[in-house]
Design an enzyme around this catalytic site. Structure first.
Site, short mmCIF file in Angstrom:
data_model
loop_
_atom_site.label_atom_id
_atom_site.label_comp_id
_atom_site.label_asym_id
_atom_site.label_seq_id
_atom_site.Cartn_x
_atom_site.Cartn_y
_atom_site.Cartn_z
N MET A 1 -66.32 -1.51 36.04
CA MET A 1 -67.96 -1.26 36.02
C MET A 1 -68.78 -1.52 36.79
SD MET A 1 -66.29 -1.21 32.26
CE MET A 1 -67.43 -2.16 31.01
N CYS A 2 -69.51 -1.81 36.15
CA CYS A 2 -71.14 -2.13 36.82
C CYS A 2 -72.46 -3.53 36.71
CB CYS A 2 -71.77 -0.79 36.60
SG CYS A 2 -70.65 1.02 37.22
N GLU A 3 -72.90 -3.53 37.16
CA GLU A 3 -73.65 -4.66 36.69
C GLU A 3 -74.99 -3.60 36.57
OE1 GLU A 3 -73.74 -8.01 37.10
OE2 GLU A 3 -71.52 -9.35 37.33
N ASN B 1 -73.41 1.29 32.50
CA ASN B 1 -72.48 0.45 32.53
C ASN B 1 -71.55 0.24 32.11
OD1 ASN B 1 -70.58 -1.64 31.78
ND2 ASN B 1 -71.79 -2.94 32.64
#
Lengths: 259, 259
Positions: A1-3, A108
């Site tokens: 995942m990412c932010e 995301n």
């Protein structure tokens, strides 16, 4: 995942405080070490800083932390790769022209079957990510629905949220999208936001030892909204977005909301 | 007017030495104080640094000078505004997607009657400059001529040079254009280039007290071409381009030439 992180403000405002916290999550307080990028709007113009290096150790991220670029709209992304390798071409945000404006996008999540389910004709992806592919698909749908006639922000909001719900069927789709005027946010699972306005107070970062007193940094007319995957401060009240919820901000204020 | 610089190389190469000289012309040794920008390619990905501030006094330009970003293709522009005000939206290089690639463009010169003579339909300008307008017109012509079928580099080169000659009828048109693989250069009046390859020697900047010994910075297989409005060094032999001349470089080597 990412932010993800974004800002919408009614006066040009720097994002140094919030970015100081977020960048630590790129390889220091968080695992998002596969590159990062940030796009600042100044009127219709925008500029991005991108790096496939972890933000916590990037000289470019250090510059962005130290150099107060005043902007009304900002979109930022720190990456933990799942679709597409770690490279500049796969680094968010992605920017494309549409209706004589720069459109900027960051995502995301992770999408299944995106190449077959989100076929594109007019806007071709350059990298390999599900994220950029979904952006191209959104622009294709907008072009086919509205052609050269840019819709008003309400029609645009409801149409794009409808597209987000279709994409959401393929997986997690937390979205930031802007043309520099509006900031559109769609949530599958992890997004928070707050609006700062007078009377301003203090705020303390979670990821770095930093406190700011916004009362000394702002005027009483300033309205600044910050959106982030996880709250960036521990002494302010963040709104947690609901699954399937969409928001449209303009000049720092919430304009439209859908559930 | 403005100053242009570009690099095409067969191995990822940093441009710190050449940029150190050029940035001084943005408000120090030269009058081009109305902003600057540089775009670096890494494969199909690219990133830009842009600032409406003079490059000689820009913290971002200082970062680009100090931080060796390795790239195979670079385009750089320092601006002395004549068409369009000093703002981020009017700052070169301009980047647009085409055929699944990032196309980057910078222009030096001034064009008359560009809005009527270079009408665009599919690619709409975002800022006010003659430069961006001409870029949009070139992309429109490419789309109408080739549609979705990207031509080979020879056909592309000759077609674009034909477009340049049409634009040239409206005024001075010194052009840099790249898709990350090729570097296309068209000259109306002021462009110079050189190719560095083994055996490498020393080079001394004109605009700053800096000497580099490329023999210590390179391998014997490296081929690096630099293009600039005016020569950047005073102890190397630069080729002066002729009026109406077009060049196409790929991986540092001159591939096609037209007069």
């Amino acid at each position: 995942m990412c932010e993800l992180m974004a800002m919408s403000a009614n006066v040009p405002t720097d994002i140094c405080f919030s970015f100081s916290g977020l960048m630590q999550r790129g390889g220091n307080t968080g695992p998002h070490k596969d590159g990062w990028g940030i796009t600042f709007y100044e009127g219709k113009g925008c500029r991005s800083f991108k790096d496939p290096l972890p933000s916590a150790h990037s000289p470019i991220a250090q510059l962005v932390t130290d150099y107060p670029i005043k902007s009304e709209t900002v979109i930022c992304h720190i990456r933990q790769a799942n679709s597409g390798n770690v490279s500049l071409v796969n680094t968010h945000p992605f920017i494309r022209p549409m209706w004589g404006k720069n459109w900027t996008y960051a995502h995301n999540g992770q999408l299944a079957d995106f190449q077959s389910r989100l076929a594109t004709k007019y806007h071709l992806p350059i990298g390999e990510t599900d994220s950029e592919h979904a952006f191209c698909w959104i622009l294709d749908q907008l072009l086919q629905r509205f052609d050269g006639d840019e819709p008003n922000s309400e029609d645009l909001f409801h149409y794009v949220i409808g597209l987000c719900k279709q994409i959401n069927e393929l997986g997690v789709f937390n979205l930031l999208l802007t043309d520099g005027d509006f900031l559109l946010v769609y949530c599958t699972n992890n997004l928070h936001w707050l609006t700062r306005r007078a009377p301003f107070g203090k705020a303390s970062l979670i990821d770095a030892e930093m406190v700011v007193n916004f009362d000394q940094e702002t005027t009483e007319n300033d309205i600044v909204t910050v959106v982030a995957t996880q709250p960036l401060t521990d002494d302010e009240t963040w709104h947690k977005m609901q699954k399937g919820e969409g928001l449209l901000f303009c000049k720092g204020q919430l304009i439209y909301q859908s559930s």
